[in-house]
Scaffold this motif. Structure first.
Motif, PDB file in Angstrom:
ATOM      1  N   ALA A 339       0.821  -1.210   0.000  1.00 20.16           N
ATOM      2  CA  ALA A 339       0.000   0.000   0.000  1.00 20.16           C
ATOM      3  C   ALA A 339       0.857   1.264   0.000  1.00 20.16           C
ATOM      4  O   ALA A 339       1.956   1.295   0.549  1.00 20.16           O
ATOM      5  N   GLY A 340       0.322   2.316  -0.621  1.00 20.97           N
ATOM      6  CA  GLY A 340       0.944   3.625  -0.551  1.00 20.97           C
ATOM      7  C   GLY A 340       1.791   4.006  -1.737  1.00 20.97           C
ATOM      8  O   GLY A 340       2.282   5.130  -1.802  1.00 20.97           O
ATOM      9  N   ARG A 341       1.992   3.114  -2.673  1.00 19.15           N
ATOM     10  CA  ARG A 341       2.756   3.449  -3.878  1.00 19.15           C
ATOM     11  C   ARG A 341       1.829   3.371  -5.082  1.00 19.15           C
ATOM     12  O   ARG A 341       0.774   2.756  -5.029  1.00 19.15           O
ATOM     13  N   ALA A 342       2.239   4.003  -6.154  1.00 18.63           N
ATOM     14  CA  ALA A 342       1.397   4.031  -7.345  1.00 18.63           C
ATOM     15  C   ALA A 342       2.252   3.887  -8.586  1.00 18.63           C
ATOM     16  O   ALA A 342       3.412   4.311  -8.621  1.00 18.63           O
ATOM     17  N   SER A 343       1.683   3.276  -9.611  1.00 20.61           N
ATOM     18  CA  SER A 343       2.378   3.161 -10.891  1.00 20.61           C
ATOM     19  C   SER A 343       2.180   4.399 -11.755  1.00 20.61           C
ATOM     20  O   SER A 343       2.891   4.583 -12.751  1.00 20.61           O
ATOM     21  N   ALA A 344       1.225   5.258 -11.394  1.00 21.76           N
ATOM     22  CA  ALA A 344       1.000   6.493 -12.144  1.00 21.76           C
ATOM     23  C   ALA A 344       2.277   7.330 -12.186  1.00 21.76           C
ATOM     24  O   ALA A 344       3.070   7.323 -11.246  1.00 21.76           O
ATOM     25  N   ARG A 345       2.486   8.046 -13.267  1.00 32.99           N
ATOM     26  CA  ARG A 345       3.738   8.776 -13.452  1.00 32.99           C
ATOM     27  C   ARG A 345       3.835  10.036 -12.608  1.00 32.99           C
ATOM     28  O   ARG A 345       4.923  10.573 -12.436  1.00 32.99           O
ATOM     29  N   ARG A 346       2.728  10.521 -12.101  1.00 26.75           N
ATOM     30  CA  ARG A 346       2.748  11.673 -11.204  1.00 26.75           C
ATOM     31  C   ARG A 346       1.544  11.574 -10.267  1.00 26.75           C
ATOM     32  O   ARG A 346       0.685  10.720 -10.447  1.00 26.75           O
ATOM     33  N   PHE A 347       1.492  12.457  -9.272  1.00 24.08           N
ATOM     34  CA  PHE A 347       0.386  12.424  -8.329  1.00 24.08           C
ATOM     35  C   PHE A 347      -0.821  13.083  -8.970  1.00 24.08           C
ATOM     36  O   PHE A 347      -0.961  14.312  -8.980  1.00 24.08           O
ATOM     37  N   ASN A 348      -1.697  12.258  -9.530  1.00 25.88           N
ATOM     38  CA  ASN A 348      -2.891  12.741 -10.213  1.00 25.88           C
ATOM     39  C   ASN A 348      -4.068  11.848  -9.831  1.00 25.88           C
ATOM     40  O   ASN A 348      -4.001  11.087  -8.864  1.00 25.88           O
ATOM     41  N   GLN A 349      -5.146  11.927 -10.599  1.00 27.26           N
ATOM     42  CA  GLN A 349      -6.318  11.127 -10.270  1.00 27.26           C
ATOM     43  C   GLN A 349      -6.006   9.633 -10.282  1.00 27.26           C
ATOM     44  O   GLN A 349      -6.527   8.872  -9.457  1.00 27.26           O
ATOM     45  N   ASP A 350      -5.170   9.193 -11.217  1.00 30.40           N
ATOM     46  CA  ASP A 350      -4.812   7.777 -11.279  1.00 30.40           C
ATOM     47  C   ASP A 350      -4.077   7.350 -10.012  1.00 30.40           C
ATOM     48  O   ASP A 350      -4.328   6.273  -9.458  1.00 30.40           O
ATOM     49  N   ALA A 351      -3.149   8.191  -9.554  1.00 28.37           N
ATOM     50  CA  ALA A 351      -2.408   7.870  -8.336  1.00 28.37           C
ATOM     51  C   ALA A 351      -3.320   7.842  -7.116  1.00 28.37           C
ATOM     52  O   ALA A 351      -3.197   6.969  -6.250  1.00 28.37           O
ATOM     53  N   VAL A 352      -4.260   8.805  -7.050  1.00 29.95           N
ATOM     54  CA  VAL A 352      -5.193   8.843  -5.918  1.00 29.95           C
ATOM     55  C   VAL A 352      -6.021   7.563  -5.887  1.00 29.95           C
ATOM     56  O   VAL A 352      -6.239   6.965  -4.821  1.00 29.95           O
TER      57      VAL A 352
END
Length: 501
Positions: A339-352
């Motif tokens: 938990a807490g990491r994202a594959s999205a390239r920046r902090f955006n809606q996908d990352a949220v």
């Protein structure tokens, strides 16, 4: 002689205490994914893999002598096959909990199967510039800034090396990074070293912070992490594992197999390879220092068939829950929840979306630590906005982990009978007494939902996080070290290479 009346003097507070905020009210097993027979099959399967196929260890280290003396089949080229009884014995003798202490040695977190701790980390090589939002290679200054923000966040319990000083990729750079953490947060630390000389230097630093090597053994300051390849330990992993075990440093041993690439693509096959890698490292730790705290903590990832990159989120989340269940069956804490990491390239809606989903999944998996908070772009970049958002959701999880309290008062049957079917509960004392039970003190979502009817400014989530982050950047400074120790650590930060040598 009659004692004088009046209040008895209160005894002085104990000098040390254990932080219990991360405690779960009870283990969560009602929604278990695995049947008991499935759990047993995975454990035995991992033991069979180690017995019949084995695990590779780079030759020329003390490990080979330890394995040979313990009755392992040590083959040419470093392949080691393990008797099943030896694996089970190592699991049984491994310490099942450890205290990790803050910089001052006055408060600790208990790492076990009953707590979950939130850790900012780990080892990104890029950051998002706080001025213009562009990505660039990370530096020592970025690590200072990230560490101070982690120090300021109320639900971050420990701090890992969030980003690397990419201009100093050697052992000295690692020592400088460890010194940066010590100077910029009072919280316990987690660190991942690439070289045994870096680890030895960090143990020297931590001993100086604590006062002596004996004091460090009694109150460990940092959690040490090694990352072997699936079923493969290099010299650096072997030497670090043995040194940490014998120095009393708690450690996490975890590989990251990619199903379909470095491990079978099925969830069971990938998980079995992870467990076998864990067990091999745990055997070595117990042979080096019986009773030491050295817990296998391998994660799982899967290849996305359409692109060849890591993906398949449902598989990752399901397998993460399942492998925590297996470790809990063995009484072992489970580190590095995804938990807490994202594959999205920046902090955006996908990352949220991804961070929210994985943090919600952690309610059920309940690992001992969540170590990847703030990572973006599959762990390549670090986002302070993502870290702040993770801290917010950590507060939500802690509120939920308090559980439901069922008794006569909370069921309120007598009150319901008194008020009746058409009654109103607004003016009841029971409502006043319980209206603030288990509230989530959210910063970015406010005290009133829905947001459109609340008291927060008419801004979106990222804007609210950004305002809070900039306030923290401008105002927060960690509690200072005593001047002589701060000056000494400053020299270690600036000239870590000399210390490492």
């Amino acid at each position: 002689m009659q004692k004088p009346k009046g209040k008895r003097p209160r005894p002085p507070a104990p000098p040390t205490q254990v932080d219990d905020r991360g405690r779960h009210i009870r283990p969560s097993d009602s929604g278990a994914l695995l049947r008991p027979a499935d759990t047993d099959a995975l454990i035995e399967g991992a033991c069979r893999l180690l017995r019949d196929t084995g695990c590779a260890f780079e030759t020329g280290s003390e490990a080979m002598d330890l394995f040979d003396a313990a009755g392992c089949d040590v083959m040419a080229g470093g392949l080691v096959r393990f008797p099943t009884d030896l694996v089970h014995e190592a699991i049984a003798t491994t310490a099942k909990s450890a205290l990790l202490w803050d910089r001052e040695g006055t408060s600790s977190i208990r790492i076990d199967t009953q707590h979950t701790w939130f850790i900012a980390g780990m080892t990104a090589i890029r950051v998002f510039d706080t001025h213009d939002g562009t990505t660039r290679s990370s530096s020592a200054a970025d690590l200072v800034m990230n560490t101070r923000i982690a120090d300021s966040l109320p639900n971050i319990d420990a701090v890992c090396i969030t980003c690397k000083d990419v201009d100093r990729p050697d052992s000295g750079g690692e020592v400088g990074e460890f010194a940066i953490l010590g100077r910029n947060t009072t919280k316990p630390l987690e660190f991942l070293f690439e070289d045994v000389t870096s680890l030895a230097a960090a143990i020297d630093i931590a001993s100086r912070v604590r006062g002596s090597g004996t004091a460090l053994r009694e109150k460990p300051y940092f959690l040490h992490t090694i990352t072997p390849l699936p079923l493969m330990y290099w010299h650096s992993h072997i030497d670090q594992l043995i040194l940490a075990a014998r120095s009393g440093i708690p450690q996490s041993i975890g590989t990251l197999p990619i199903g379909g690439a470095s491990a079978p693509i099925t969830m069971a096959g990938c998980m079995l390879n992870s467990l076998a890698t864990d067990f091999a490292g745990m055997v070595l730790a117990q042979l080096a220092a019986p009773g030491s705290f050295a817990i296998g903590s391998s994660d799982v990832r899967f290849m996305e068939p359409a692109t060849g990159s890591m993906g398949n989120t449902p598989q990752v989340w399901l397998t993460d829950i399942a492998i925590h269940e297996v470790r809990r069956k063995l009484g072992l804490p489970s580190f590095c929840g995804i938990a807490g990491r994202a594959s999205a390239r920046r902090f955006n809606q996908d990352a949220v979306w991804e961070i929210s989903g994985s943090m919600a999944q952690a309610f059920f998996s309940r690992p001992a630590t969540l170590d990847y908070l703030g990572l973006i772009d599959n762990g390549m970049a670090y986002s302070l906005h993502a870290l702040c958002f993770c801290d917010e959701l950590a507060g939500m999880l802690r509120t939920m982990w308090q559980g439901l309290h069922i008794d006569d008062d909370t069921m309120a049957l007598d009150l319901a009978h008194e008020v009746g079917p058409r009654g109103n509960y607004l003016a009841q004392h029971h409502t006043a007494r319980h209206c603030r039970d288990q509230l989530w003190p959210a910063r970015y979502f406010g005290a009133h939902l829905p947001l459109s009817a609340g008291t927060l400014p008419d801004t979106d989530l990222v804007q609210r996080i950004d305002a809070d982050l900039r306030h923290r950047l401008a105002t927060h400074r960690p509690a200072p070290l005593r001047p002589d120790l701060d000056a000494w650590l400053s020299t270690r930060e600036a000239a870590g290479s000399a210390l490492a040598l």
